[in-house]
Each structure stands twice: as C-alpha cells, then as structure tokens.
Design a protein around this motif. Structure first.
Motif, mmCIF file in Angstrom:
data_model
loop_
_atom_site.group_PDB
_atom_site.id
_atom_site.type_symbol
_atom_site.label_atom_id
_atom_site.label_comp_id
_atom_site.label_asym_id
_atom_site.label_seq_id
_atom_site.Cartn_x
_atom_site.Cartn_y
_atom_site.Cartn_z
ATOM 1 N N VAL A 62 -12.951 -16.335 16.600
ATOM 2 C CA VAL A 62 -13.371 -16.219 15.204
ATOM 3 C C VAL A 62 -12.163 -15.886 14.336
ATOM 4 O O VAL A 62 -11.366 -15.012 14.680
ATOM 5 N N THR A 63 -12.034 -16.576 13.218
ATOM 6 C CA THR A 63 -10.891 -16.361 12.326
ATOM 7 C C THR A 63 -11.288 -15.767 10.983
ATOM 8 O O THR A 63 -10.442 -15.213 10.276
ATOM 9 N N ASP A 64 -12.583 -15.899 10.619
ATOM 10 C CA ASP A 64 -13.061 -15.454 9.314
ATOM 11 C C ASP A 64 -14.240 -14.511 9.493
ATOM 12 O O ASP A 64 -15.170 -14.805 10.266
ATOM 13 N N VAL A 65 -14.210 -13.380 8.790
ATOM 14 C CA VAL A 65 -15.309 -12.415 8.861
ATOM 15 C C VAL A 65 -15.758 -12.058 7.455
ATOM 16 O O VAL A 65 -14.968 -12.058 6.511
ATOM 17 N N GLY A 66 -17.056 -11.745 7.341
ATOM 18 C CA GLY A 66 -17.610 -11.417 6.037
ATOM 19 C C GLY A 66 -18.244 -10.045 6.021
ATOM 20 O O GLY A 66 -18.905 -9.640 6.978
ATOM 21 N N GLU A 67 -18.035 -9.326 4.927
ATOM 22 C CA GLU A 67 -18.590 -7.987 4.737
ATOM 23 C C GLU A 67 -19.188 -7.894 3.339
ATOM 24 O O GLU A 67 -18.732 -8.582 2.417
ATOM 25 N N ASN A 68 -20.191 -7.020 3.178
ATOM 26 C CA ASN A 68 -20.826 -6.936 1.865
ATOM 27 C C ASN A 68 -20.883 -5.539 1.266
ATOM 28 O O ASN A 68 -21.496 -5.359 0.211
ATOM 29 N N ARG A 69 -20.229 -4.553 1.924
ATOM 30 C CA ARG A 69 -20.165 -3.209 1.331
ATOM 31 C C ARG A 69 -18.738 -2.706 1.451
ATOM 32 O O ARG A 69 -18.193 -2.566 2.546
ATOM 33 N N ASP A 70 -18.150 -2.395 0.309
ATOM 34 C CA ASP A 70 -16.749 -1.980 0.300
ATOM 35 C C ASP A 70 -16.507 -0.724 1.126
ATOM 36 O O ASP A 70 -15.509 -0.635 1.849
#
Length: 219
Positions: free
Chosen positions: A41-49
């Motif tokens: 995996v090369t890209d990760v997503g997060e939604n809370r700083d």
C-alpha cells in the motif's frame, strides 16, 4: 479486496495501474499502517487530524514513506496542522478553507495537492461544493501559490444508485478538466461501490472495511 479492485479495473478495459487504492486507516494504529505498507500500500487516508498527525509522525519515524490523504471534513483552524503532514487534502469545499490551506502551505517544499469535495445531490446537510460554488472554489485553488488543483472527490449520496451518482460526478470532472487540464484525479468509490466508481473513471478508491474489517468506534 485487491482481487476485486483488479477485476473492477479489468472489467471496464482499464489497466491495473489506472486506479490507486487509498487505504482508509482511521481508528487503526500506526502498526497496522506499517503492515499495509509492507504489503504494497502506498496511499493512506485519515479523517481526524488529532489521530492522523501523530500516526503520520510515527510511520515516518519508522522510515516508511507513504502518501497521506486527509479525507474528512476539515475546519479552518486545523489547516496548519494538516498541511504539515498531508500530501493531499480531498475535502476542500469552500473558498475560505482553500485560503486557510494556502496560507498554511506557505512553508512547504512543494504545493499541497487538493481535491474539491463535490455534493452530488447538492444537499447542504451532507457537505461538499455544489452549483457555481464548485467552479469558484476550483478557480481559487488553481490560482493559489501553495496549492495544486488535482481534481474532485465525492461520496455517493444515500438513496442513489452508485452508477447514477458516479455518472454525474464524471460529468463534473469533464467540465473541470476542460477548464483545468491537469485536474484529472477522481477520488470516488468505497468498499461497497468501488466497481461503479471505476466504471465511471475513478482514479482513486477509498477502502477501509474490506481491508481492515469493521472498526471499533470506541477506540
């Protein structure tokens, strides 16, 4: 999930490299992010700083370089923090937020990549840009020194068939690219509707549950 992604790409005549899997790792620890990186995996997503900032720091301290996508609703007072670790912000939906991110990105070595979040059904309760606002925001981002307009992001509205939703999104992407030829990224599709998103031109799909299982929301 990787097999489903490959099948979805092949089924519409696109190459495997045409779609990037963004692993949504919210509520999961940095150790899980490192495991995913080890699997390619090369890209990760997060939604809370408040969760993403220390997690990104821990992963980078381990010597692993990933492309971090901020995919959640973003308040302007968090712009400086997010701009310090994110490579992409997918949820820009106002000119004021774009201005805050542009200011926050002033000290970065390279511009911060931005996707405009689209409200497909134009429901103000769901967030996202709609109508003429979409074009005003995209022009504002494109003219900002610290930002790079890369494309659009959207979630299929509740009650909409995914193909209907993503066909509408594809129309908007075509209009955007006509005005801004470099803004070709289309982040659309999650675990339950990625095939439809790929059919309609998604370049990135955001997958969490199918990779890591059901989340413990109490974490």
């Amino acid at each position: 999930m990787v097999e489903v992604l490959v099948e979805g790409v092949a089924g519409v005549g696109r190459t495997a490299g045409a779609v990037t899997l963004t692993a949504v790792t919210k509520t999961y620890p940095a150790s899980d992010v490192l495991l995913l990186a080890g699997l390619g995996v090369t890209d990760v997503g997060e939604n809370r700083d408040q969760e993403a900032a220390p997690k990104a720091a821990e992963v980078r301290a381990a010597g692993v370089g990933l492309r971090w996508h901020y995919i959640g609703q973003l308040q302007r007072n968090k712009a400086r923090s997010v701009a310090a670790y994110a490579d992409v912000v997918e949820s820009v939906d106002s000119e004021r937020l774009a201005a805050a991110l542009n200011k926050a990105a002033a000290n970065r070595e390279r511009p911060l990549d931005v996707l405009i979040q689209v409200s497909i059904d134009e429901d103000p309760e769901r967030g996202g840009a709609a109508g003429d606002d979409l074009w005003r925001i995209s022009d504002a981002v494109a003219s900002s020194d610290g930002l790079r307009l890369c494309g659009l992001m959207a979630v299929a509205p509740l009650g909409w068939e995914p193909d209907r939703a993503f066909a509408r999104l594809a129309e908007l992407r075509s209009r955007l690219v006509a005005a801004h030829p470099g803004a070709t990224t289309l982040s659309a599709g999650m675990s339950g509707d990625l095939e439809a998103a790929i059919r309609h031109g998604a370049t990135h799909v955001r997958i969490g549950t199918s990779l890591l299982g059901m989340r413990n929301l109490l974490r």
